[in-house]
Write an enzyme that holds these catalytic residues in place. Sequence first.
Site, PDB file in Angstrom:
ATOM      1  N   TRP A  97       0.922  -1.385  -0.014  1.00 51.08           N
ATOM      2  CA  TRP A  97       0.158   0.179  -0.004  1.00 51.08           C
ATOM      3  C   TRP A  97       1.055   1.402  -0.046  1.00 51.08           C
ATOM      4  O   TRP A  97       0.255   2.321  -0.132  1.00 51.08           O
ATOM      5  CB  TRP A  97      -0.862  -0.021   1.045  1.00 51.08           C
ATOM      6  CG  TRP A  97      -2.005  -1.043   1.164  1.00 51.08           C
ATOM      7  CD1 TRP A  97      -2.488  -1.740   0.071  1.00 51.08           C
ATOM      8  CD2 TRP A  97      -2.991  -1.282   2.059  1.00 51.08           C
ATOM      9  NE1 TRP A  97      -3.360  -2.560   0.322  1.00 51.08           N
ATOM     10  CE2 TRP A  97      -3.920  -2.122   1.633  1.00 51.08           C
ATOM     11  CE3 TRP A  97      -3.204  -0.597   3.450  1.00 51.08           C
ATOM     12  CZ2 TRP A  97      -5.089  -2.812   2.360  1.00 51.08           C
ATOM     13  CZ3 TRP A  97      -4.357  -1.050   4.123  1.00 51.08           C
ATOM     14  CH2 TRP A  97      -5.042  -2.080   3.712  1.00 51.08           C
ATOM     15  N   GLU A 132      10.932  -5.951  -9.869  1.00 48.55           N
ATOM     16  CA  GLU A 132      10.361  -4.796 -10.010  1.00 48.55           C
ATOM     17  C   GLU A 132      11.244  -3.656 -11.033  1.00 48.55           C
ATOM     18  O   GLU A 132      11.902  -2.967 -10.203  1.00 48.55           O
ATOM     19  CB  GLU A 132      10.047  -3.903  -8.793  1.00 48.55           C
ATOM     20  CG  GLU A 132       8.882  -4.923  -8.030  1.00 48.55           C
ATOM     21  CD  GLU A 132       7.946  -4.008  -6.870  1.00 48.55           C
ATOM     22  OE1 GLU A 132       7.096  -3.957  -6.798  1.00 48.55           O
ATOM     23  OE2 GLU A 132       8.887  -3.089  -6.344  1.00 48.55           O
ATOM     24  N   SER A 173       3.366  -1.857 -12.137  1.00 47.60           N
ATOM     25  CA  SER A 173       2.230  -1.592 -13.044  1.00 47.60           C
ATOM     26  C   SER A 173       1.441  -2.623 -13.047  1.00 47.60           C
ATOM     27  O   SER A 173       0.874  -3.033 -14.137  1.00 47.60           O
ATOM     28  CB  SER A 173       2.447  -0.993 -14.308  1.00 47.60           C
ATOM     29  OG  SER A 173       2.902   0.469 -13.968  1.00 47.60           O
TER      30      SER A 173
END
Length: 241
Positions: A8, A165, A202
Amino acid sequence: MKLIAANWKMNKTPQETRDYLEKFLGLMEEVGDDVEVLICPPFTSLCIAKELLDGSKIKLGAQNCHYEQKGAFTGEVSLDMLKELGVSYVIVGHSERRWIFGETDELINKKIIACLEKGIRPILCVGEKIEDREAGLTLKVVESQLKLALSGLEDVSEKIDIAYEPVWAIGSGNPAMPEDAQFVHSFIKELLGKVRVLYGGSVNSKNAGDFLSMPDVDGLLVGSASLDPVSFAQIVKASQR
């Protein structure tokens, strides 16, 4: 087992965390036991998340930690503090920690060692910047980050998850192609052996299934798309198709 993790970042107050999890837990009732689901809220929401997740199959994680047990480290949070709150995973070395806050591979190595000593599973993030990709240095950058962060830990790599990532894809709406992710994931597994490798950058409910269909993509680390409980539930369910 696949791992679908929600990062988050600096989002959601404790009340927003309660609202989210009350809805999300209802959406998880039909999800089987063949996927591991992880929520990593900000530190301020860990207490309320623990309260709501107790008794469920959803795991609780933290977004960062300090490697020391206690001391004069203003603003930091120790692994003992996290463990008492039921945290079983910690994200370590996220690109935002590296490039915004200046974390080095050596510091990340200390955090991973501390996590393992406390029985908390680290998720080590690695990935290249756009200039590295354009120069054809993706594998060299990833290999360097892995070797430095895992120095001295080569024999326990199965206790560590890796999240690939690519920095240029995070939050850009421009993810790597599934085949690109597969190429890097395969390289990581050749380098480390038996290890679980997640893709992040993404990821959303529309492309999650495409990434998860790749043979060496063992899960996802999801950022902005995990902030909506319905969207994140759809991503979790994509792992079971």
